[in-house]
Design a protein around this motif. Structure first.
Motif, short mmCIF file in Angstrom:
data_model
loop_
_atom_site.label_atom_id
_atom_site.label_comp_id
_atom_site.label_asym_id
_atom_site.label_seq_id
_atom_site.Cartn_x
_atom_site.Cartn_y
_atom_site.Cartn_z
N LEU A 150 -7.60 -6.94 -8.99
CA LEU A 150 -8.51 -7.03 -7.84
C LEU A 150 -9.33 -5.75 -7.80
O LEU A 150 -8.78 -4.65 -7.89
N MET A 151 -10.63 -5.88 -7.66
CA MET A 151 -11.51 -4.73 -7.71
C MET A 151 -12.42 -4.71 -6.47
O MET A 151 -12.98 -5.73 -6.09
N ARG A 152 -12.52 -3.55 -5.86
CA ARG A 152 -13.40 -3.38 -4.71
C ARG A 152 -14.13 -2.05 -4.81
O ARG A 152 -13.56 -1.04 -5.22
N LYS A 153 -15.40 -2.06 -4.42
CA LYS A 153 -16.17 -0.83 -4.38
C LYS A 153 -15.82 -0.07 -3.10
O LYS A 153 -15.77 -0.65 -2.01
N VAL A 154 -15.56 1.21 -3.22
CA VAL A 154 -15.16 2.03 -2.07
C VAL A 154 -16.40 2.35 -1.23
O VAL A 154 -17.34 2.98 -1.71
N MET A 155 -16.39 1.91 0.01
CA MET A 155 -17.53 2.11 0.91
C MET A 155 -17.34 3.30 1.82
O MET A 155 -18.30 3.79 2.43
N GLN A 156 -16.10 3.79 1.99
CA GLN A 156 -15.82 5.00 2.74
C GLN A 156 -14.62 5.68 2.09
O GLN A 156 -13.84 5.02 1.40
N PRO A 157 -14.48 6.99 2.21
CA PRO A 157 -13.41 7.70 1.50
C PRO A 157 -12.05 7.05 1.73
O PRO A 157 -11.66 6.77 2.87
N LEU A 158 -11.34 6.78 0.64
CA LEU A 158 -10.04 6.12 0.71
C LEU A 158 -8.98 7.14 0.34
O LEU A 158 -8.82 7.53 -0.81
N LYS A 159 -8.24 7.59 1.34
CA LYS A 159 -7.24 8.64 1.14
C LYS A 159 -5.88 8.04 0.82
O LYS A 159 -5.36 7.21 1.56
N LEU A 160 -5.31 8.47 -0.30
CA LEU A 160 -3.98 8.06 -0.70
C LEU A 160 -3.02 9.18 -0.33
O LEU A 160 -2.94 10.19 -1.02
N GLU A 161 -2.31 9.00 0.76
CA GLU A 161 -1.48 10.06 1.31
C GLU A 161 -0.39 10.50 0.33
O GLU A 161 -0.20 11.70 0.08
N LYS A 162 0.33 9.55 -0.23
CA LYS A 162 1.44 9.87 -1.10
C LYS A 162 0.99 10.60 -2.37
O LYS A 162 1.64 11.55 -2.83
N GLU A 163 -0.14 10.18 -2.92
CA GLU A 163 -0.62 10.79 -4.16
C GLU A 163 -1.42 12.07 -3.91
O GLU A 163 -1.70 12.82 -4.85
N GLY A 164 -1.80 12.30 -2.65
CA GLY A 164 -2.59 13.47 -2.34
C GLY A 164 -3.97 13.42 -2.98
O GLY A 164 -4.51 14.43 -3.44
#
Length: 210
Positions: A150-164
């Protein structure tokens, strides 16, 4: 418009490959068929209790009606999403049950009992009681998801908490159910067909496919 694949997405370039041209030509032909049906209905003023008529009378939140081109695109999406995913799921469920006769017998016994309870009538309420079959379908979806990524274009910053890490705007986020569904940190014996993992008394119950 030419189709896009992963290379085209990351390069930001359309690839004029023959298979994409054929796909787009078929897409246009399907849309012409739907648009012809829509135009015919509008001309005759006919009303039908179906999805086409529902979309023809639907509006956005601001009151704007859907254009015929939008309706045609949605109908194509529904056609392929329903046919593709349903047929693949049904096929894999059947194959997995044939390869696991002990569980197949449980499915058949459950169906006989439920159908007897509902006097041989297959209803939605009857299907809801077929939990053994439901678990088999869920397990088939886990092992053989219809969509490999599944692929989506990021439209606003996507923060991955666990990965930092933060995925910036404009990048593409890609997830793969094929990989996630066979993660041994999530599923016990992930390569084994085990529908009982979705029973209520096992922690894997909440790890529904998709």
């Amino acid at each position: 418009h030419y189709g896009r694949d992963l290379i085209a997405v990351y390069l930001g370039l359309p690839l004029p490959l023959p298979k994409y041209r054929r796909r787009d030509e078929a897409h246009l032909e399907l849309k012409r068929m739907f648009l012809g049906e829509i135009a015919d209905r509008r001309a005759k003023g006919e009303k039908f209790d179906d999805l086409v008529d529902t979309l023809m009378n639907a509006t956005y939140k601001d009151g704007r009606p859907l254009s015929d081109d939008e309706i045609g695109g949605m109908l194509i999406g529904v056609l392929f999403a329903g046919q593709h995913t349903s047929s693949i799921t049904a096929a894999w469920t059947g194959l997995e049950l044939q390869a696991n006769p002990a569980y197949l017998k449980r499915v058949m016994d459950e169906q006989k009992a439920v159908m007897a309870e509902f006097n041989g009538e297959l209803t939605f309420e009857a299907l809801k009681k077929m939990t053994v079959l439901e678990n088999a379908v869920k397990e088939s979806l886990r092992l053989h998801p219809p969509l490999i990524f599944l692929m989506r274009k990021v439209m606003q910053p996507l923060k991955l908490e666990k990965e930092g890490y933060t995925i910036p705007v404009g990048d593409y986020a890609v997830v793969s159910p094929v990989i996630g569904h066979r993660n041994p940190d999530v599923f016990t014996n992930p390569d084994v067909f085990d529908p009982d993992r979705f029973d209520v008394d096992r922690k894997e119950y909440l790890r529904i496919p998709f």
